[in-house]
Design an enzyme around this catalytic site. Structure first.
Site, PDB file in Angstrom:
ATOM      1  N   ARG A 243       0.815  -1.223   0.000  1.00  0.00           N
ATOM      2  CA  ARG A 243       0.000   0.000   0.000  1.00  0.00           C
ATOM      3  C   ARG A 243       0.851   1.278   0.000  1.00  0.00           C
ATOM      4  O   ARG A 243       0.469   2.281   0.604  1.00  0.00           O
ATOM      5  CB  ARG A 243      -0.953   0.032   1.199  1.00  0.00           C
ATOM      6  CG  ARG A 243      -1.929  -1.130   1.267  1.00  0.00           C
ATOM      7  CD  ARG A 243      -3.043  -0.955   0.240  1.00  0.00           C
ATOM      8  NE  ARG A 243      -4.096  -1.916   0.434  1.00  0.00           N
ATOM      9  CZ  ARG A 243      -5.321  -1.618   0.897  1.00  0.00           C
ATOM     10  NH1 ARG A 243      -5.621  -0.397   1.197  1.00  0.00           N
ATOM     11  NH2 ARG A 243      -6.215  -2.557   1.017  1.00  0.00           N
TER      12      ARG A 243
ATOM     13  N   ARG B 111      -3.230   6.488   0.199  1.00  0.00           N
ATOM     14  CA  ARG B 111      -3.706   7.612   0.989  1.00  0.00           C
ATOM     15  C   ARG B 111      -2.693   8.292   1.892  1.00  0.00           C
ATOM     16  O   ARG B 111      -2.958   9.390   2.380  1.00  0.00           O
ATOM     17  CB  ARG B 111      -4.945   7.181   1.787  1.00  0.00           C
ATOM     18  CG  ARG B 111      -6.139   6.962   0.881  1.00  0.00           C
ATOM     19  CD  ARG B 111      -7.256   6.256   1.610  1.00  0.00           C
ATOM     20  NE  ARG B 111      -6.818   4.908   2.001  1.00  0.00           N
ATOM     21  CZ  ARG B 111      -7.500   4.106   2.811  1.00  0.00           C
ATOM     22  NH1 ARG B 111      -8.625   4.526   3.329  1.00  0.00           N
ATOM     23  NH2 ARG B 111      -7.065   2.901   3.086  1.00  0.00           N
TER      24      ARG B 111
ATOM     25  N   ARG C 203      -6.639  11.819  -6.794  1.00  0.00           N
ATOM     26  CA  ARG C 203      -7.867  11.025  -6.685  1.00  0.00           C
ATOM     27  C   ARG C 203      -9.107  11.874  -6.419  1.00  0.00           C
ATOM     28  O   ARG C 203     -10.231  11.347  -6.475  1.00  0.00           O
ATOM     29  CB  ARG C 203      -7.720  10.007  -5.544  1.00  0.00           C
ATOM     30  CG  ARG C 203      -7.035   8.684  -5.893  1.00  0.00           C
ATOM     31  CD  ARG C 203      -7.913   7.755  -6.752  1.00  0.00           C
ATOM     32  NE  ARG C 203      -9.285   7.718  -6.292  1.00  0.00           N
ATOM     33  CZ  ARG C 203      -9.721   7.039  -5.232  1.00  0.00           C
ATOM     34  NH1 ARG C 203      -8.894   6.311  -4.540  1.00  0.00           N
ATOM     35  NH2 ARG C 203     -10.984   7.062  -4.869  1.00  0.00           N
TER      36      ARG C 203
ATOM     37  N   ASP D  77      -6.810  -2.814  -7.350  1.00  0.00           N
ATOM     38  CA  ASP D  77      -7.388  -3.345  -6.122  1.00  0.00           C
ATOM     39  C   ASP D  77      -7.727  -4.808  -6.347  1.00  0.00           C
ATOM     40  O   ASP D  77      -7.964  -5.222  -7.494  1.00  0.00           O
ATOM     41  CB  ASP D  77      -8.647  -2.569  -5.699  1.00  0.00           C
ATOM     42  CG  ASP D  77      -9.062  -2.946  -4.284  1.00  0.00           C
ATOM     43  OD1 ASP D  77      -8.454  -2.444  -3.324  1.00  0.00           O
ATOM     44  OD2 ASP D  77      -9.964  -3.800  -4.127  1.00  0.00           O
TER      45      ASP D  77
ATOM     46  N   TYR E  16     -15.098 -11.178   0.867  1.00  0.00           N
ATOM     47  CA  TYR E  16     -15.856  -9.976   0.468  1.00  0.00           C
ATOM     48  C   TYR E  16     -17.139 -10.350  -0.255  1.00  0.00           C
ATOM     49  O   TYR E  16     -18.183  -9.725  -0.058  1.00  0.00           O
ATOM     50  CB  TYR E  16     -14.999  -9.061  -0.417  1.00  0.00           C
ATOM     51  CG  TYR E  16     -13.920  -8.350   0.372  1.00  0.00           C
ATOM     52  CD1 TYR E  16     -14.241  -7.333   1.266  1.00  0.00           C
ATOM     53  CD2 TYR E  16     -12.588  -8.709   0.240  1.00  0.00           C
ATOM     54  CE1 TYR E  16     -13.268  -6.690   2.000  1.00  0.00           C
ATOM     55  CE2 TYR E  16     -11.598  -8.066   0.981  1.00  0.00           C
ATOM     56  CZ  TYR E  16     -11.941  -7.056   1.862  1.00  0.00           C
ATOM     57  OH  TYR E  16     -10.980  -6.428   2.586  1.00  0.00           O
TER      58      TYR E  16
HETATM   59  O1  1CP Z   1       0.293   0.592  -3.234  1.00  0.00           O
HETATM   60  C1  1CP Z   1      -0.303  -0.498  -3.291  1.00  0.00           C
HETATM   61  O2  1CP Z   1      -0.082  -1.403  -2.483  1.00  0.00           O
HETATM   62  C2  1CP Z   1      -1.243  -0.748  -4.458  1.00  0.00           C
HETATM   63  C3  1CP Z   1      -2.599  -0.485  -4.188  1.00  0.00           C
HETATM   64  C4  1CP Z   1      -3.562  -1.464  -3.549  1.00  0.00           C
HETATM   65  C5  1CP Z   1      -3.449  -2.819  -3.188  1.00  0.00           C
HETATM   66  C6  1CP Z   1      -2.230  -3.716  -3.276  1.00  0.00           C
HETATM   67  C7  1CP Z   1      -4.881  -1.077  -3.254  1.00  0.00           C
HETATM   68  C8  1CP Z   1      -5.420   0.260  -3.473  1.00  0.00           C
HETATM   69  N1  1CP Z   1      -5.560  -2.180  -2.806  1.00  0.00           N
HETATM   70  C9  1CP Z   1      -4.704  -3.250  -2.739  1.00  0.00           C
HETATM   71  C10 1CP Z   1      -5.022  -4.615  -2.335  1.00  0.00           C
HETATM   72  C11 1CP Z   1      -6.149  -4.863  -1.416  1.00  0.00           C
HETATM   73  N2  1CP Z   1      -7.405  -4.326  -1.443  1.00  0.00           N
HETATM   74  C12 1CP Z   1      -6.114  -5.806  -0.372  1.00  0.00           C
HETATM   75  C13 1CP Z   1      -4.933  -6.672  -0.069  1.00  0.00           C
HETATM   76  C14 1CP Z   1      -3.902  -5.897   0.653  1.00  0.00           C
HETATM   77  C15 1CP Z   1      -4.200  -5.587   2.090  1.00  0.00           C
HETATM   78  O3  1CP Z   1      -4.524  -6.522   2.846  1.00  0.00           O
HETATM   79  O4  1CP Z   1      -4.060  -4.419   2.464  1.00  0.00           O
HETATM   80  C16 1CP Z   1      -7.354  -5.797   0.268  1.00  0.00           C
HETATM   81  C17 1CP Z   1      -7.788  -6.631   1.458  1.00  0.00           C
HETATM   82  C18 1CP Z   1      -8.175  -4.865  -0.419  1.00  0.00           C
HETATM   83  C19 1CP Z   1      -9.580  -4.546  -0.129  1.00  0.00           C
HETATM   84  C20 1CP Z   1      -9.737  -3.107   0.106  1.00  0.00           C
HETATM   85  N3  1CP Z   1      -9.772  -2.176  -0.885  1.00  0.00           N
HETATM   86  C21 1CP Z   1      -9.767  -2.435   1.354  1.00  0.00           C
HETATM   87  C22 1CP Z   1      -9.700  -3.097   2.728  1.00  0.00           C
HETATM   88  C23 1CP Z   1     -11.053  -3.130   3.345  1.00  0.00           C
HETATM   89  C24 1CP Z   1     -11.108  -4.010   4.584  1.00  0.00           C
HETATM   90  O5  1CP Z   1     -11.682  -5.115   4.494  1.00  0.00           O
HETATM   91  O6  1CP Z   1     -10.572  -3.591   5.633  1.00  0.00           O
HETATM   92  C25 1CP Z   1      -9.855  -1.057   1.076  1.00  0.00           C
HETATM   93  C26 1CP Z   1      -9.927   0.066   2.050  1.00  0.00           C
HETATM   94  C27 1CP Z   1      -9.864  -0.919  -0.344  1.00  0.00           C
HETATM   95  C28 1CP Z   1      -9.877   0.336  -1.129  1.00  0.00           C
HETATM   96  C29 1CP Z   1      -8.548   0.747  -1.601  1.00  0.00           C
HETATM   97  N4  1CP Z   1      -7.687  -0.023  -2.360  1.00  0.00           N
HETATM   98  C30 1CP Z   1      -6.554   0.694  -2.640  1.00  0.00           C
HETATM   99  C31 1CP Z   1      -6.707   1.996  -2.061  1.00  0.00           C
HETATM  100  C32 1CP Z   1      -5.703   3.102  -2.173  1.00  0.00           C
HETATM  101  C33 1CP Z   1      -7.935   2.006  -1.404  1.00  0.00           C
HETATM  102  C34 1CP Z   1      -8.552   3.171  -0.672  1.00  0.00           C
HETATM  103  C35 1CP Z   1      -9.550   3.779  -1.560  1.00  0.00           C
HETATM  104  C36 1CP Z   1      -9.553   5.249  -1.559  1.00  0.00           C
HETATM  105  O7  1CP Z   1      -8.505   5.890  -1.793  1.00  0.00           O
HETATM  106  O8  1CP Z   1     -10.667   5.755  -1.397  1.00  0.00           O
END
Ligand code: 1CP
Length: 353
Positions: A37, A41, A50, A86, A161
């Site tokens: 990540r 953010r 964004r 994502d 999910y």
């Molecule tokens: O920089 C990076 O790592 C690339 C971006 C990335 C990755 C690898 C994003 C962007 N998402 C992911 C993978 C992801 N998405 C995972 C596996 C990694 C982890 O465990 O952190 C998971 C579980 C998700 C699901 C997801 N998408 C969540 C988690 C929700 C929960 O169950 O707690 C969230 C908050 C998102 C949205 C998301 N994905 C990525 C971003 C930057 C965001 C936030 C969205 C925004 O900016 O509004």
């Protein structure tokens, strides 16, 4: 190290990036570092880009994906980029009605609970995610020598999910389905494994240097349930990439007791959360490289604490054939990005050989 090493270092760099070499357990000039990540953010430049663009929409725009992926590379000097996308992107492309809601995460309009629901999760047409291949193509030109990591969600985490309908603490509906209707469960995970493999192959064919399979929530399972209900499906994904010639990383949170079983899924590098020290992890997964372990919350502590933890992890990482420095889970949104840059500098300086 003697001065003749400089030429050696150049050759090493040419023979393969530090990151890929560490994944393979080969000698490296320093321990490579990137952050799960890292794009996102914690960066003001990300939040600016964004503004007014929905998450899924941003993932479909190769220009935005390229810029967002590059931001942490430019800012922190990390040794690898991770594609901005994502884990829900391939499910959206496979016809599942979902959204990624700011502050919440993925929300699925009609959760999957029956065989009829499963019909709505169609196989993935690679053409439906051609924008991902396009983004990888643009990125390879920008990144030059920095390797790009592709990724996908593993079948269990995607299923959680789909079955829950959104983020979940206890995964009760997921586990109820897993135990109560194993036939539907295995059909769902097999479908998700197929979608995941197709999605990763699109990225591999476009030229990513490595892939990471995120099974973020699999630590919720016992080893016995993991082996029975999840391992064959994660194995199908990772073995489907065995001939791709690139390192495969497999990561989950809370997996201290699952590491040997997860290693059997076939990855080259095992990702570890902040609970399991890398030497303990390495002892459980002989022959595999390791990645992770810095608690993302430690980045909020005074720098002396961060430094002590970075040095400990670099020490303990020597127990494995290869070590990729990373956090034990993703960068938290409130993290001060200047601390991440300092961590990169410290890892490089302390591990220089
Ligand atoms: O920089 C990076 O790592 C690339 C971006 C990335 C990755 C690898 C994003 C962007 N998402 C992911 C993978 C992801 N998405 C995972 C596996 C990694 C982890 O465990 O952190 C998971 C579980 C998700 C699901 C997801 N998408 C969540 C988690 C929700 C929960 O169950 O707690 C969230 C908050 C998102 C949205 C998301 N994905 C990525 C971003 C930057 C965001 C936030 C969205 C925004 O900016 O509004």
């Amino acid at each position: 190290m003697n001065t003749a090493a400089t030429g050696g270092l150049n050759r090493l760099t040419l023979a393969g990036s530090t990151f890929v070499r560490a994944c393979r357990g080969q000698a490296v000039p320093h321990t490579p570092v990137w952050f799960m990540r890292q794009a996102g953010r914690s960066l003001p430049e990300y939040r600016e880009l964004r503004a007014g663009v929905r998450m899924l929409e941003s993932c479909r725009r190769p220009d935005l994906v390229t810029e967002i992926t590059m931001q942490p590379v430019r800012r922190h000097g990390v040794d690898a980029a991770i594609l901005f996308s994502d884990i829900m992107v391939p499910l959206d492309a496979a016809g599942v009605d979902l959204d990624i809601v700011a502050g919440t995460g993925p929300v699925v309009a009609e959760p999957v609970r029956t065989m009829a629901d499963l019909d709505r999760v169609r196989p993935l047409d690679p053409g439906a995610v051609s924008y991902v291949g396009d983004a990888v193509g643009l990125l390879l030109r920008e990144l030059k020598a920095t390797p790009l990591i592709g990724f996908a969600g593993a079948p269990f985490t995607l299923a959680s999910y789909l079955v829950e309908g959104g983020p979940s603490r206890n995964h009760t509906k997921t586990k109820a389905l897993m135990h109560g209707d194993p036939e539907l469960w295995h059909a769902l995970l097999a479908r998700l494994a197929e979608i995941t493999l197709t999605f990763l192959k699109v990225q591999v064919e476009a030229g990513v240097a490595a892939v990471q399979l995120f099974d973020s929530w699999v630590g919720a399972l016992s080893e016995a349930d993991y082996r029975r209900y999840v391992l064959p499906h994660s194995q199908a994904v990772l073995s489907g990439l065995a001939d791709a010639g690139i390192p495969r990383i497999h990561f989950g949170v809370g997996t201290g007791l699952l590491l040997p079983a997860m290693a059997e899924a076939g990855a080259d590098v095992v990702g570890v959360d902040w609970r399991t020290p890398l030497d303990a992890a390495a002892a459980q997964v002989p022959g595999k490289s390791v990645q992770g372990n810095l608690d993302p919350a430690v980045l909020f502590a005074p720098w002396e604490v961060v430094e002590r933890e970075v040095r400990r992890i670099l020490d303990e990482g020597r127990a494995a054939p290869g070590h990729v420095f990373n956090l034990g889970h993703g960068v938290l949104p409130e993290t001060d990005p200047t601390v991440l840059t300092r961590v990169v500098e410290l890892v490089h300086e302390v591990s220089k050989r």
